[in-house]
Design a protein around this motif. Structure first.
Motif, PDB file in Angstrom:
ATOM      1  N   GLN A   1      21.021   1.011  -1.383  1.00 36.33           N
ATOM      2  CA  GLN A   1      20.211   1.593  -2.446  1.00 36.33           C
ATOM      3  C   GLN A   1      19.435   0.503  -3.171  1.00 36.33           C
ATOM      4  N   THR A   2      18.294   0.880  -3.753  1.00 36.55           N
ATOM      5  CA  THR A   2      17.576  -0.003  -4.653  1.00 36.55           C
ATOM      6  C   THR A   2      17.363   0.719  -5.980  1.00 36.55           C
ATOM      7  N   ARG A   3      17.557  -0.026  -7.070  1.00 36.01           N
ATOM      8  CA  ARG A   3      17.315   0.514  -8.410  1.00 36.01           C
ATOM      9  C   ARG A   3      15.920   0.113  -8.850  1.00 36.01           C
TER      10      ARG A   3
ATOM     11  N   SER B   1       4.927  -6.605   1.303  1.00 39.15           N
ATOM     12  CA  SER B   1       5.350  -5.195   1.297  1.00 39.15           C
ATOM     13  C   SER B   1       5.710  -4.758   2.708  1.00 39.15           C
ATOM     14  N   ASN B   2       6.515  -3.685   2.791  1.00 40.13           N
ATOM     15  CA  ASN B   2       6.967  -3.194   4.098  1.00 40.13           C
ATOM     16  C   ASN B   2       5.816  -2.637   4.937  1.00 40.13           C
ATOM     17  N   ILE B   3       4.860  -1.993   4.298  1.00 39.00           N
ATOM     18  CA  ILE B   3       3.735  -1.446   5.049  1.00 39.00           C
ATOM     19  C   ILE B   3       2.807  -2.566   5.512  1.00 39.00           C
ATOM     20  N   GLU B   4       2.708  -3.624   4.714  1.00 41.18           N
ATOM     21  CA  GLU B   4       1.940  -4.791   5.158  1.00 41.18           C
ATOM     22  C   GLU B   4       2.552  -5.365   6.433  1.00 41.18           C
ATOM     23  N   SER B   5       3.885  -5.342   6.540  1.00 39.35           N
ATOM     24  CA  SER B   5       4.559  -5.826   7.752  1.00 39.35           C
ATOM     25  C   SER B   5       4.061  -5.078   8.979  1.00 39.35           C
TER      26      SER B   5
ATOM     27  N   ILE C   1      10.224  -1.683   8.976  1.00 36.80           N
ATOM     28  CA  ILE C   1       9.531  -0.789   8.055  1.00 36.80           C
ATOM     29  C   ILE C   1      10.494   0.276   7.539  1.00 36.80           C
ATOM     30  N   PRO C   2      10.161   0.963   6.457  1.00 38.15           N
ATOM     31  CA  PRO C   2      11.012   2.055   5.972  1.00 38.15           C
ATOM     32  C   PRO C   2      11.112   3.177   6.994  1.00 38.15           C
ATOM     33  N   GLN C   3      12.267   3.822   7.064  1.00 39.42           N
ATOM     34  CA  GLN C   3      12.427   4.953   7.983  1.00 39.42           C
ATOM     35  C   GLN C   3      11.395   6.039   7.706  1.00 39.42           C
ATOM     36  N   HIS C   4      11.081   6.241   6.418  1.00 39.22           N
ATOM     37  CA  HIS C   4      10.149   7.328   6.086  1.00 39.22           C
ATOM     38  C   HIS C   4       8.719   7.016   6.509  1.00 39.22           C
TER      39      HIS C   4
ATOM     40  N   PRO D   1       0.815  -1.217   0.000  1.00 32.45           N
ATOM     41  CA  PRO D   1       0.000   0.000   0.000  1.00 32.45           C
ATOM     42  C   PRO D   1       0.847   1.266   0.000  1.00 32.45           C
ATOM     43  N   LYS D   2       0.254   2.406   0.320  1.00 30.26           N
ATOM     44  CA  LYS D   2       0.994   3.667   0.327  1.00 30.26           C
ATOM     45  C   LYS D   2       2.178   3.610   1.281  1.00 30.26           C
ATOM     46  N   ASP D   3       3.225   4.380   0.912  1.00 33.28           N
ATOM     47  CA  ASP D   3       4.439   4.559   1.712  1.00 33.28           C
ATOM     48  C   ASP D   3       5.404   3.386   1.661  1.00 33.28           C
ATOM     49  N   THR D   4       5.196   2.433   0.739  1.00 34.30           N
ATOM     50  CA  THR D   4       6.261   1.479   0.456  1.00 34.30           C
ATOM     51  C   THR D   4       7.397   2.222  -0.248  1.00 34.30           C
ATOM     52  N   PHE D   5       8.563   1.582  -0.360  1.00 38.01           N
ATOM     53  CA  PHE D   5       9.647   2.201  -1.126  1.00 38.01           C
ATOM     54  C   PHE D   5       9.254   2.343  -2.590  1.00 38.01           C
ATOM     55  N   SER D   6       8.485   1.388  -3.098  1.00 38.14           N
ATOM     56  CA  SER D   6       8.007   1.492  -4.473  1.00 38.14           C
ATOM     57  C   SER D   6       7.121   2.719  -4.646  1.00 38.14           C
ATOM     58  N   ASP D   7       6.285   2.989  -3.662  1.00 41.20           N
ATOM     59  CA  ASP D   7       5.438   4.178  -3.688  1.00 41.20           C
ATOM     60  C   ASP D   7       6.296   5.443  -3.685  1.00 41.20           C
ATOM     61  N   LEU D   8       7.325   5.462  -2.840  1.00 41.63           N
ATOM     62  CA  LEU D   8       8.217   6.623  -2.767  1.00 41.63           C
ATOM     63  C   LEU D   8       8.943   6.833  -4.093  1.00 41.63           C
ATOM     64  N   ALA D   9       9.418   5.740  -4.695  1.00 40.56           N
ATOM     65  CA  ALA D   9      10.101   5.842  -5.986  1.00 40.56           C
ATOM     66  C   ALA D   9       9.151   6.361  -7.062  1.00 40.56           C
ATOM     67  N   THR D  10       7.906   5.885  -7.033  1.00 36.93           N
ATOM     68  CA  THR D  10       6.914   6.326  -8.012  1.00 36.93           C
ATOM     69  C   THR D  10       6.626   7.815  -7.871  1.00 36.93           C
ATOM     70  N   LYS D  11       6.499   8.288  -6.650  1.00 38.49           N
ATOM     71  CA  LYS D  11       6.246   9.716  -6.421  1.00 38.49           C
ATOM     72  C   LYS D  11       7.418  10.569  -6.891  1.00 38.49           C
ATOM     73  N   ARG D  12       8.632  10.073  -6.711  1.00 34.48           N
ATOM     74  CA  ARG D  12       9.800  10.814  -7.200  1.00 34.48           C
ATOM     75  C   ARG D  12       9.819  10.849  -8.724  1.00 34.48           C
ATOM     76  N   TYR D  13       9.398   9.754  -9.348  1.00 32.33           N
ATOM     77  CA  TYR D  13       9.321   9.737 -10.813  1.00 32.33           C
ATOM     78  C   TYR D  13       8.279  10.738 -11.301  1.00 32.33           C
ATOM     79  N   ILE D  14       7.146  10.785 -10.622  1.00 36.14           N
ATOM     80  CA  ILE D  14       6.098  11.733 -10.991  1.00 36.14           C
ATOM     81  C   ILE D  14       6.606  13.168 -10.860  1.00 36.14           C
ATOM     82  N   GLN D  15       7.320  13.459  -9.781  1.00 40.19           N
ATOM     83  CA  GLN D  15       7.893  14.799  -9.602  1.00 40.19           C
ATOM     84  C   GLN D  15       8.827  15.155 -10.753  1.00 40.19           C
TER      85      GLN D  15
END
Length: 281
Positions: free
Chosen positions: A178-180, A134-138, A153-156, A9-23
């Motif tokens: 880092q993750t690519r 996912s990390n948020i599921e954890s 969970i992610p620090q963020h 769900p929201k606030d996974t690292f994948s979500d964070l990466a997606t938001k950075r791509y959108i920016q």
């Protein structure tokens, strides 16, 4: 509106990466709007691209754990194109809902994050480890379990665990973790002049020909093409038979790369998954 698939769900690292791509894309096209659609697994995320969503953002490689195998396997047989990559710093925290660490009986951790926090996890005695998607599921499952559980969970995402009794702010194996991430689309990215590119391709060894890897390396070396990574994956036809997932510096249209690819394609089935602007560290 642009729709982008990613692991929720929201606030996974994948979500964070997606938001950075959108920016990044909105900085170039201020009128561009985007909507993120969240999926429960990486396979579901991948399969949504070109169907329910125009783009997808998926993790492909971690500094300490290497390639994300489930995403690699999807890439080996896809008609999608890689159009961009992102590098995201990855740091994890532990949150516990018990009063003391000695009371911890169950730990929830995402299956990829598990390896990135192995030193911390291996130091826990008598604790049952639950791998999640996912990390948020954890975090959600740890809260549901109750006061003897904890989660990585992610620090963020620490703001979502304000009710935790114990917080260890950094349980990541490496400080420079880092993750690519790859951005996938049905349509290849148009080339932009004066940009540094990377190309991702797959060499299919369905015929089980001998000397495949040596021939690939020789063809690229002859044209002075820099190979940044080679990853083998089983063909699933027989033991010892592999496909090769390869990243190289440069664009597939560069003359020396095109020459090398033509040489390899004369003997093997080659799929170029995409040429895209190289992410800077």
């Amino acid at each position: 509106m642009l729709t982008i698939a990613t692991l929720g769900p929201k606030d996974t690292f994948s979500d964070l990466a997606t938001k950075r791509y959108i920016q990044a894309i909105q900085a170039k096209q201020p009128v561009q709007t985007a909507d993120i659609k969240y999926y429960g697994t990486l396979t579901q995320t991948f399969q949504a691209v070109g169907k329910e969503c125009q783009l997808g953002v998926l993790p492909i490689e971690n500094l300490s754990e290497g390639y994300v195998q489930v995403v690699l396997d999807q890439l080996l047989d896809t008609k999608l194109s890689v159009i961009s990559e992102l590098l995201l710093p990855i740091q994890f925290s532990f949150v516990g809902f018990c009063q003391e660490m000695s009371e911890l009986t169950d730990l929830y951790v995402q299956f990829v994050a598990h390896g990135q926090c192995a030193e911390f996890i291996n130091g826990l005695e008598g604790v049952k480890i639950h791998n999640t998607q996912s990390n948020i599921e954890s975090l959600v499952l740890a809260k549901k379990h109750g006061n003897k559980a904890g989660a990585i969970i992610p620090q963020h995402a620490l703001s979502h665990a304000a009710d935790a009794n114990i917080i260890n702010n950094d349980v990541t194996n490496y400080a420079n973790n880092q993750t690519r991430f790859l951005v996938l689309s049905e349509t290849p990215q148009a080339r932009i002049a004066d940009k540094q590119y990377k190309t991702t391709l797959v060499v299919n060894n369905k015929q089980d020909c001998p000397g495949v890897l040596g021939n690939i390396v020789s063809a690229f070396a002859l044209q002075k093409v820099n190979l940044t990574s080679i990853m083998s994956r089983p063909t699933r036809s027989q033991i010892g038979n592999y496909h090769f997932f390869i990243d190289i510096d440069g664009h597939q249209e560069d003359p020396h790369i095109a020459t090398a690819l033509a040489e390899i394609q004369s003997s093997y089935d080659v799929t170029v998954i995409g040429s895209y602007i190289k992410a800077l560290n």
